[in-house]
Design a protein around this motif. Structure first.
Motif, short mmCIF file in Angstrom:
data_model
loop_
_atom_site.label_atom_id
_atom_site.label_comp_id
_atom_site.label_asym_id
_atom_site.label_seq_id
_atom_site.Cartn_x
_atom_site.Cartn_y
_atom_site.Cartn_z
N HIS A 179 -5.92 3.66 12.05
CA HIS A 179 -6.82 4.63 11.43
C HIS A 179 -6.39 4.98 10.00
N GLU A 180 -5.34 4.32 9.53
CA GLU A 180 -4.85 4.59 8.18
C GLU A 180 -4.83 3.31 7.37
N PRO A 181 -4.89 3.43 6.04
CA PRO A 181 -4.86 2.22 5.20
C PRO A 181 -3.55 1.46 5.37
N VAL A 182 -3.61 0.15 5.21
CA VAL A 182 -2.40 -0.66 5.26
C VAL A 182 -1.65 -0.49 3.94
N PRO A 183 -0.35 -0.78 3.92
CA PRO A 183 0.41 -0.63 2.68
C PRO A 183 -0.14 -1.56 1.60
N SER A 184 -0.18 -1.05 0.38
CA SER A 184 -0.65 -1.84 -0.75
C SER A 184 0.39 -2.90 -1.11
N ILE A 185 -0.03 -3.83 -1.95
CA ILE A 185 0.91 -4.88 -2.39
C ILE A 185 2.08 -4.25 -3.14
N SER A 186 1.80 -3.24 -3.96
CA SER A 186 2.87 -2.60 -4.72
C SER A 186 3.83 -1.86 -3.78
N LEU A 207 -2.57 -7.96 7.19
CA LEU A 207 -2.59 -6.65 7.83
C LEU A 207 -3.99 -6.03 7.79
N GLU A 208 -4.73 -6.32 6.74
CA GLU A 208 -6.09 -5.79 6.63
C GLU A 208 -7.05 -6.49 7.59
N PHE A 240 3.62 -11.12 -0.73
CA PHE A 240 3.18 -9.76 -0.45
C PHE A 240 1.66 -9.70 -0.38
N THR A 241 0.99 -10.47 -1.21
CA THR A 241 -0.48 -10.47 -1.22
C THR A 241 -1.03 -10.97 0.11
N LYS A 242 -0.49 -12.08 0.61
CA LYS A 242 -0.97 -12.62 1.88
C LYS A 242 -0.62 -11.71 3.04
N LEU A 243 0.53 -11.03 2.96
CA LEU A 243 0.90 -10.11 4.03
C LEU A 243 -0.06 -8.91 4.04
N LEU A 251 4.50 -2.71 -0.63
CA LEU A 251 5.31 -3.76 0.00
C LEU A 251 6.41 -4.22 -0.93
N SER A 252 6.08 -4.39 -2.21
CA SER A 252 7.06 -4.83 -3.20
C SER A 252 8.18 -3.81 -3.36
#
Length: 399
Positions: free
Chosen positions: A92-99, A77-78, A70-73, A101-102
């Motif tokens: 234009h929006e933040p990518v999903p956080s690691i949490s 994405l970033e 999840f961290t590498k994904l 994704l989990s």
């Protein structure tokens, strides 16, 4: 002779396509809207949620990109705007956080999304003629657990990672702590059509029947089930017969000191002079064997007269049901039997692609349910890739 026209899908050629173009083709073969809907809360609260379909696309693209955590994904994405856009995220929006994704992955596990998508893609491949399930190879592979190793001794839970051992091609014993991924693979396309995941200590021979049952439930018209000697158990031959198929399995002779009287280990009868009789084909499930002197395979000092007064020589017929383990149609050791067994390497090549080119070996989730979803996602990538290549070829033909 059993000759089938094969549909050749080269996963290696698929990987040679430029990554950005490959992702376009890959996603074009997938309609994930209905699956994404199952990942969305019916009564969302708070801020607008990140697109669940985009997250699902990212999870499926990750194995193709060699991304296993999840961290590498999240980092990919970033840092890679094209990858982010092709997955369907807004730039234009933040990518999903690691949490996040989990949590979404856990929902995929809870809702059985990967299992449903896998089944739907297998059916699509069957409808398009990419797989036919006529010849199916079954085998397992080891997967290391992303969990703390437990002692080998003591009572172990039956649904958790455990210690397993196998012998490699050189006879060396290899031990690992984790799981086994069991596959049924269509030998025509080398694509998986049934999946099971177990702790590593589960014996391979015990998992053939669960895989056969999945094939039966999907109404595959399987004629031959190809397995290695680890599956040489009467129950597996009987189950194959019950499902209308013939098991092609080498005999494991470690527990047999002598063959039954009047025959060899492989089920070939011996004549009254002790010579192996000649296999002369099959009629339905009756195997026919002839005098080896009459067929020119041996020079018997008594000729054919020792066994029969006929010019044709002595004939022995055996029905497969007399001993489903020892008798097979085609007969063990015949050229056709060997040709069929050679197709078993399809499952080995499938495992090789899942491990070397995708991320089956890169387990970074804990628990058998999550590892099962991880295995299914990697299998889905193979199926979706084949569908994408088929779609590309059809478009090029039309053009």
């Amino acid at each position: 002779m059993y000759v089938r026209q094969t549909w050749l899908f080269s996963f290696e050629e698929w990987l040679e396509i430029e990554p950005s173009e490959r992702r376009i083709r890959f996603f074009s073969a997938l309609d994930l809207s209905s699956y994404a809907a199952q990942l969305t809360s019916p009564a969302p609260q708070g801020a607008k949620p990140i697109s669940r379909e985009a997250i699902l696309r990212a999870f499926l693209a990750a194995p193709l990109e060699g991304v296993s955590t999840f961290t590498k994904l999240h980092q990919r994405l970033e840092s890679d705007l094209r990858f982010r856009d092709q997955c369907g995220f807004s730039l234009h929006e933040p990518v999903p956080s690691i949490s996040t994704l989990s949590r979404v992955f856990q929902t995929i596990v809870d809702q059985g999304i990967a299992v449903k998508l896998f089944g739907d893609l297998v059916r699509q491949c069957r409808d398009l003629g990419l797989v036919d399930g006529e010849h199916v190879a079954i085998d397992s592979t080891a997967v290391q657990a992303y969990e703390r190793k437990r002692p080998r001794s003591g009572v172990q839970a039956t649904d958790q990672a455990n210690w397993g051992a196998k012998f490699d091609a050189f006879g060396n014993k290899l031990a690992w702590f984790g799981y086994k991924v069991h596959l049924a693979v269509d030998t025509k396309s080398e694509l998986p059509i049934a999946v099971e995941v177990t702790p590593a200590n589960v014996f391979d021979g015990d998992m053939a029947i669960p895989l056969m049952e999945k094939l039966y439930q999907e109404r595959w018209k399987t004629r031959f089930l190809l397995m290695d000697a680890g599956y040489d158990q009467v129950k597996n031959y009987e189950a194959a017969r019950a499902f209308g198929a013939q098991a092609i399995i080498p005999m494991n002779r470690r527990r047999e000191k002598e063959p039954p009287e009047g025959m060899d280990f492989d089920g070939t009868p011996r004549c009254t002079m002790g010579y192996r009789m000649t296999y002369w084909g099959a009629e339905s499930d009756w195997l026919k064997f002839r005098c080896p002197h009459a067929t020119g395979h041996v020079d018997c000092p008594l000729g054919m007269a020792a066994c029969s007064a006929s010019n044709y020589g002595m004939v022995v017929k055996k029905h497969v049901d007399e001993d489903v383990r020892r008798y097979a149609n085609p007969h063990r050791g015949s050229r056709t039997w060997k040709m069929l067994y050679d197709e078993r390497t399809a499952v080995e090549r499938c495992f090789s692609r899942l491990k070397e080119w995708l991320t089956l070996d890169g387990v970074h989730v804990r628990g058998i349910e999550k590892v099962t979803a991880h295995a299914y996602i990697n299998a889905i990538v193979l199926l979706a890739s084949a569908l994408a290549m088929h779609r590309t070829n059809r478009i090029e033909q039309v053009a």
